[in-house]
Each structure stands twice: as structure tokens, then as C-alpha cells.
Design an enzyme around this catalytic site. Structure first.
Site, PDB file in Angstrom:
ATOM      1  N   GLU A  46       0.873  -1.274  -0.029  1.00  0.00           N
ATOM      2  CA  GLU A  46       0.012   0.130   0.070  1.00  0.00           C
ATOM      3  C   GLU A  46       0.902   1.241   0.110  1.00  0.00           C
ATOM      4  O   GLU A  46       0.496   2.401  -0.615  1.00  0.00           O
ATOM      5  CB  GLU A  46      -0.888   0.009   1.271  1.00  0.00           C
ATOM      6  N   HIS A  93     -10.557  -5.870  10.360  1.00  0.00           N
ATOM      7  CA  HIS A  93     -11.226  -5.680   8.759  1.00  0.00           C
ATOM      8  C   HIS A  93     -12.494  -5.076   8.947  1.00  0.00           C
ATOM      9  O   HIS A  93     -13.231  -5.191   7.966  1.00  0.00           O
ATOM     10  CB  HIS A  93     -11.414  -6.958   8.197  1.00  0.00           C
TER      11      HIS A  93
END
Lengths: 391, 337
Positions: free
Chosen positions: B60, B129
Site C-alpha cells: 500500500e 477488517h
């Protein structure tokens, strides 16, 4: 290669303790000095030719390099003085000792090639062709500075010179440079993006992520690690499990090499090879230039973590003095020429300081000018004591 | 008009923008061959090829940083971060670079970048998550953060974000992808939204409910329920978290005299805290009751369904808070006859 007694002792101690084999790793960063091995190390899936097809340099070119190096030297010395006079705020990291690397790298670029650097970048800005006055004015935080006083020493930027920023966060510029190279490649251009960083950056995750992406996507980027042996006060061998930093390119099947960063011509030649490979083959490259940092990490750092012997050894490694000696030996730089060049660049730097000092600070009315490029409803434009609602 | 899902609206808008502007390209994990973890980019690799739809490694920081660098040279990358939780890996690039480059260099380079990423819990994905950390980005000057709640808004807002010269974090929500709404048959007929404007999506007179993303949708449901009881709730959909449209919020509360904020993030220091502060600064004299916030329970979200459901804001919890706020006003409400 010249090793300091301290480091030799550390290696001996390690060798005496085979059970701690990882510790036996000696210093792999050659200490810059008169006896430094000259041929660059090279590696890569397709190791580049070591022969550089280039015409011999003219005396004018070599003296030009010296002049630029001396300009960087005098500029940095003047900046250090201005810092102690409180004309410059914040942090101030100098290129003292890295002049040959700076000038050699920039000599390998076309004016249209892009450059990203870290926060130790005044010299790069000068060697990329930006006037000393606008660089000094940025250090002084004036509206005439390259970044209009918004960036300071660590954040020099000039769209025209294609210096796309000095960056203060270690490693921040590396993914950015990969992306700029993507844009060049996407648009079908033949510019190259060079990304300068320090040795400490090779420990940051973003360095590895960016090199991986650059190699996967065949991006025209040249990553340059300027290894001055110290990340602030931490020796490379204390922060890098593989202190031969150029070898990290192998993990990405990226051609890579190490060069003596105190030799301006060697740096230019190694960089030219990397740059032209990036340009003609659209393949990234990792170049390590080993060059001393003559002073502390920043102006305020007295570098007490260095021994007297280490500090003394640095004098022999000074690339500016070394280049002057070489040119004198070759009969192309007389003492008179040297003094004249010195007087000229010193005058240029003094004029830059005077220009900076006479320039205004940015007007407070411009405080909200650069938050957004596209104006947007609801943006807060209030000073600390202002109410959120005025009615 | 056609009825489409939020997912379809995003996909069709991405496609339209790519057809419109050659400089628009997509980057992210699994967006190409895999067609997106949530299938937002379905079919786009096939149509546009790997030059414009780029699968990235799981990096990322690397690919967001690369997108920023590409944007500095005039491309308009639209990055997908698989979920907002993973954006934390790119925090340095988003906060220290994307948000700073325009200002730090005196306006010499802008960063026309869009980061699309879904937040949201409720899928039993566990603590790492299921977060809603849009606040981290809404806090940062230099970024724009939008959070559309319907397919039409998502399309209009995505167009605006792509055409904007600043970095825009485009917040989606896992629970919204399958929700439906009206969209013009021709996607080109969708007008880009104005970033920084909230909308009164349902006018009312008794109470203001302020929400964004999934909770704006929940607020609309709750307003329906209340209407059946004769209570007229006004719904303000923030749509943009930065800049925040304070005027619309305050104007609404000045009309209704009380407010509840519905947010999917945690309460302490959350988006609702800023809304509540805004209301007291702009509508203090109009308030008949303290502003209440409905927000996620302050725990790492558990996996077990019973615990997860209890922790998440819902129509039920919002209704409870609205009723309590109305009661606190001391108004004598006319019961529905």
C-alpha cells in the site's frame, strides 16, 4: 581502503567470536579516503557494461565540475553561518562532503530529467540549475524562495528545473519517484526520474516496495543511495544487515552498482550509465555512491559519536580538496584559477544571502492560498482565535 | 432512469471517466485479473488493458506513493485500497505526501489522486477488517474526504473526485455495495457533484438526523419509521467529511431545535464529535436538547455475530436515540392520530 581503528577493533572482536557469526560482518562501507578502490562494483541480472563510451572530458568540463562543487561547498558553509545567526529556522542538513556525488549525479541528467531528493538537497538544487539566490531565500523562509517560503531547507521544489521536491520523511520520495517514472512511461516520454536518498532509507519499507514496483513495471527510474556511512549517528553496519547497500538491487533483479562518491567523474560516469539504461531500455537501476558527511547530521549536530581519528580521516576524504589536487596535478587548475573561482562562487553565495535577507517573508494574507488546488466549498479559513461562525 | 446497485454505479462511472480522459488509470490489489475484491472493477482490465488497469503488489505504501508521484506529473490515478483498514499501511504517503505536496511546495504541483476504499463492519470480518477510520483523513487539511450514500451520489461524487486536482479519499462501505438506487440510463448525464456540500435528503421539522455513508441510509429508514408515528425528522447527508458543510448542518438544527448524529465510527473524538461541536457553535440558542451521538461501541469489533451486532449502530439504536432526544426537549408532541 582506510578503516578507522574503532571499526577495525569492532571487526576483530567479532572475528574472535565465531559463535556470533552475524556480528562478524565487518564494515562493508568503504571509508572514503585516498586509497579507495576505484572500479565500481556492479551486479544485476544483466550487469551493465563497465566501459563508458564517452569522449574524454575537456579541461573546461572538469573545471566546471570543480566550480559547481565549490559553489555547493561555499553555499553550505554560508547556510551554516546563517543558521547560527538565526536567519534560517527548523532543520538544516548540509551536503558538505557530498559535493562530488551531487555534481556528478546532476551532470548525468538532461535538464528535462526529473529529480526527487531527501532533505539534504541544497546542493542538488544548485547543480540542477536553480539560482543560489532562490535556494537561499527558501532557507530564509522568504517569498522569493523556490517554494515561496512554504517548504524551507528540507522542501525545495522547482517545476521548471524539474526538481520535484526535497522530502523530509525518510523514504517518502522513493515511491513518488517510481510513480513519476510511471507517468513518464505512460505518456511515452524519454525522460528519466532520478531519486536520491541516504543510506538509512534502505531500511524503510517504502524503499523496497518502490523498487519492487519499479522493476515489475519496467520504470525509467534511477535510485541513488548516497552512503555517507551514517544514518544520523547510526553507522550503516549497525542498521543494515547487508551493508553493501547496492546489493539490494539483486532482490528486484535490478542492475546496480557502487561508486566512489568522492570522485566526480566516476560518479558522473556511473550515473550516466544508469540514466541512459533507464532512458533507452526503460529499466530501473540502483546506484550507491559512497561519500563522507564531513560534519554532523544537521547544522546543530556536533557529531560526538565520531572519534577524533574518524574526524581526522575525513579531511583526507574531502572531495573538494581532492578534486582541486587532481586538477592541479593534471595541470588544468592553477592556484590563481582556484582562488579566482573561489572568489567568484563566494561572491555568488554572499549575494544570495543578501538577496534572501532583503526578501520579504510571505504575507499572512497568503496563508490559505495553497491548501487546495481546486477551490472547495466549506473550507475553513480561520486563524486560531477566530470563531467557527462569524454571525 | 435505471435502478442500479451502488457497485454498478461505481463501476460504470469509473469506465465512463476512463473513456473520457486518457490520463485516468486504475491501480490497486486484485483490481485487474481478479476484477476487484468487491468486483467494482469488473471487466475493466478486459476493456482497457494492463496499461490502464494495473494490478499492484501488496504494498500500500508503495503503490499509493507511486500513484501520488504519477499524479504530480499529470496522470489522474484512481487507487483502490481493498479496505480502509489497509490504508493504514499507506498513512505516511497519504498524510505526509498526498496532503502536503501542493502546500509544501508553494502550489507548484497538485496531486489529482482518488483513493477509493470501503469501510464498514457487520460482515464478521473481525477487529482488523471492520474499522471506520475515515476520521484520520478527515482530520488532515489538504485532503478531501467524501462519503456518498446512494448510487446516484456515488456516481456524481466519483466524477467530481476524479476531475478534482486535489487528493480525494472516496469512502465506500461494504454494506452499501448491494444497495440500489436510481441512475440515469446514460452515465454521461450524471453531473459531477460539488465536493464540500451536504444535502438535506429529507426535509422535516421536529429533529435533525445527521449521517454519512451507510448511516445516512439508515437515517432515511428511521425517518420513514418516525413519519409513520407522526414525527417529522429532517435528514442531513453530509456526503463530504472534509470540507464539512457546517452551514447546512446548522441551518437544519436551527429549524428543528434538536439533533442526533449517526456515525459508523467510534464515538470518542469521532466525526460526530465535530458535528456536535459545530451545532453548539452555530445553533446554541436554538437547541432544545443536548446533541446525541449514535456510534459504534468502543471495542475492537468482535467476530461473534451476537457481539458484532450489539456493537454496531443500527436503525434500532438510532430510533432509541431520536426518541430520547425528542423527550429531552420537553416538547409536547402530538401523537399520530
Amino acid at each position: 581502503m582506510a578503516e578507522t581503528p574503532t571499526r577495525s577493533a569492532a571487526r576483530s572482536a567479532g572475528e574472535a567470536a565465531p559463535a556470533r557469526a552475524r556480528r562478524s560482518r565487518g564494515p562493508r562501507t568503504p571509508r572514503p579516503g585516498p586509497g579507495l578502490p576505484q572500479p565500481p562494483d556492479t551486479a544485476g541480472a544483466e550487469a551493465p557494461d563497465t566501459a563508458v563510451p564517452a569522449a574524454p572530458d575537456t579541461a573546461g568540463t572538469l573545471v566546471g565540475f570543480y566550480r559547481q562543487m565549490l559553489l555547493v561547498r561555499r553555499f553550505e558553509e554560508r547556510a551554516a553561518r546563517a543558521y547560527t545567526e538565526a536567519k534560517i529556522g527548523g532543520y538544516c542538513h548540509l551536503n558538505l562532503g557530498e559535493e562530488a556525488t551531487v555534481v556528478g549525479l546532476m551532470a548525468a541528467l538532461r535538464p528535462t530529467d526529473y529529480l526527487f531528493t531527501n532533505y539534504r538537497e541544497h546542493g542538488y538544487a544548485l547543480a540542477k540549475g536553480i539560482g543560489a539566490d532562490r535556494v537561499m531565500a527558501e532557507l530564509y523562509g522568504r517569498s522569493t524562495g523556490v517554494s515561496k517560503g512554504w517548504g524551507g531547507s528540507m522542501h525545495l521544489f522547482d517545476a521548471e528545473a524539474r526538481l520535484l521536491g526535497g522530502y523530509g520523511i525518510v523514504g517518502g520520495q522513493v515511491p513518488l519517484a517510481a510513480g513519476a517514472a510511471l507517468a513518464v512511461s505512460y505518456k511515452g516520454g524519454d525522460d528519466v526520474v532520478m531519486c536520491q536518498m541516504g543510506d538509512g532509507t534502505t531500511a524503510i519499507g517504502g524503499f523496497h516496495e518502490a523498487l519492487n514496483i519499479a522493476a515489475l513495471w519496467d520504470l525509467p527510474a534511477v535510485f541513488v543511495v548516497v552512503n555517507n556511512g551514517l544514518g544520523m549517528g547510526t553507522a550503516v553496519e549497525r542498521s543494515a544487515a547487508e551493508p553493501e547497500l547496492w546489493k539490494r538491487g539483486a532482490a528486484y533483479r535490478m542492475a546496480s552498482a557502487r561508486v566512489d562518491g568522492t570522485d566526480v567523474v566516476a560518479v558522473r560516469d556511473a550515473a550516466r550509465l544508469a540514466v541512459e539504461r533507464a532512458r533507452s531500455e526503460s529499466r530501473p537501476y540502483l546506484l550507491e555512491a559512497v561519500s563522507p558527511r564531513l560534519k554532523g547530521h544537521s547544522v546543530v549536530d556536533p557529531a560526538r559519536y565520531r572519534s577524533k581519528e574518524e574526524k581526522d580521516a575525513l579531511k583526507d576524504a574531502d572531495p573538494v580538496a581532492r578534486t582541486a589536487r587532481r586538477l592541479a596535478d593534471a595541470g588544468i587548475l592553477s592556484p590563481e584559477d582556484r582562488d579566482r573561482i573561489d572568489a567568484e562562487v563566494t561572491a555568488e553565495v554572499e549575494a544570495a544571502a543578501a538577496f534572501a535577507d532583503a526578501s520579504p517573508q510571505p504575507d499572512v494574507s497568503t496563508l490559505f492560498d495553497y491548501t487546495y488546488a481546486t477551490p472547495v466549498a466549506g473550507e475553513q479559513r480561520r486563524l486560531p482565535a477566530d470563531p467557527v461562525f462569524r454571525s | 432512469m435505471a435502478t442500479v446497485t451502488y457497485r454498478q454505479a461505481l463501476r460504470d462511472t469509473l469506465r465512463a471517466e476512463m473513456l473520457r480522459d486518457e490520463n485516468v488509470l486504475l491501480m490497486g490489489e486484485e483490481i485487474g485479473l481478479f476484477e476487484g475484491s468487491y468486483k467494482i472493477t469488473e471487466g475493466l482490465l478486459k476493456e482497457f488493458g494492463p496499461r490502464r488497469v494495473r494490478d499492484t503488489p501488496i504494498a500500500e505504501e508503495g503503490f499509493v506513493g507511486a500513484a501520488i508521484g504519477a499524479a504530480m506529473l499529470g496522470l489522474r490515478p484512481v487507487v483502490e485500497i481493498m479496505t480502509i483498514n489497509f490504508s493504514l499501511l499507506a498513512l505516511d504517503q497519504i498524510v505526509n505526501h498526498a496532503a502536503k505536496i501542493y502546500g509544501m511546495f508553494g502550489g507548484q504541483a497538485s496531486v489529482p489522486l482518488v483513493i477509493r476504499t470501503p469501510g464498514g463492519g457487520g460482515q464478521q470480518l473481525g477487529a482488523t477488517h471492520s474499522q471506520n477510520v475515515e476520521l484520520f483523513y478527515a482530520f488532515i487539511p489538504g485532503l478531501k474526504v467524501v462519503a456518498p450514500s446512494t448510487p446516484a451520489e456515488a456516481s456524481a461524487m466519483l466524477k467530481a473526485a476524479i476531475r478534482d486536482d486535489d487528493p480525494v479519499l472516496f469512502l465506500e462501505n461494504l454494506a452499501l455495495y448491494n444497495t440500489k438506487g436510481e441512475l440515469p440510463d446514460a452515465i454521461d448525464a450524471v453531473e459531477p457533484a460539488e465536493i464540500g456540500r451536504a444535502a438535506v435528503t429529507r426535509p422535516g421539522t421536529d429533529i435533525t438526523i445527521i449521517g454519512y455513508s451507510r448511516m445516512a441510509r439508515v437515517a432515511a429508514e428511521v425517518a420513514d419509521t418516525l413519519a409513520a408515528e407522526g414525527i417529522s425528522a429532517e435528514v442531513v447527508d453530509l456526503r463530504s467529511l472534509r470540507p464539512l458543510d457546517r452551514e447546512t448542518i446548522v441551518a437544519s438544527v436551527r429549524r428543528t431545535g434538536c439533533a442526533v448524529v449517526a456515525e459508523d465510527d467510534w464515538l470518542t473524538y469521532g466525526i460526530g464529535a465535530e458535528i456536535a461541536a459545530t451545532v453548539q457553535e452555530g445553533a446554541f440558542d436554538w437547541l432544545d436538547a443536548p446533541v446525541r451521538r449514535v456510534a459504534m461501541a468502543e471495542v475492537p469489533l468482535p467476530y461473534a455475530k451476537s457481539l458484532e451486532t450489539a456493537a454496531l449502530p443500527s436503525a434500532g439504536s438510532l430510533l432509541t436515540a431520536v426518541r430520547a432526544t425528542l423527550a429531552a426537549t420537553g416538547r409536547a408532541l402530538e401523537p399520530a392520530s
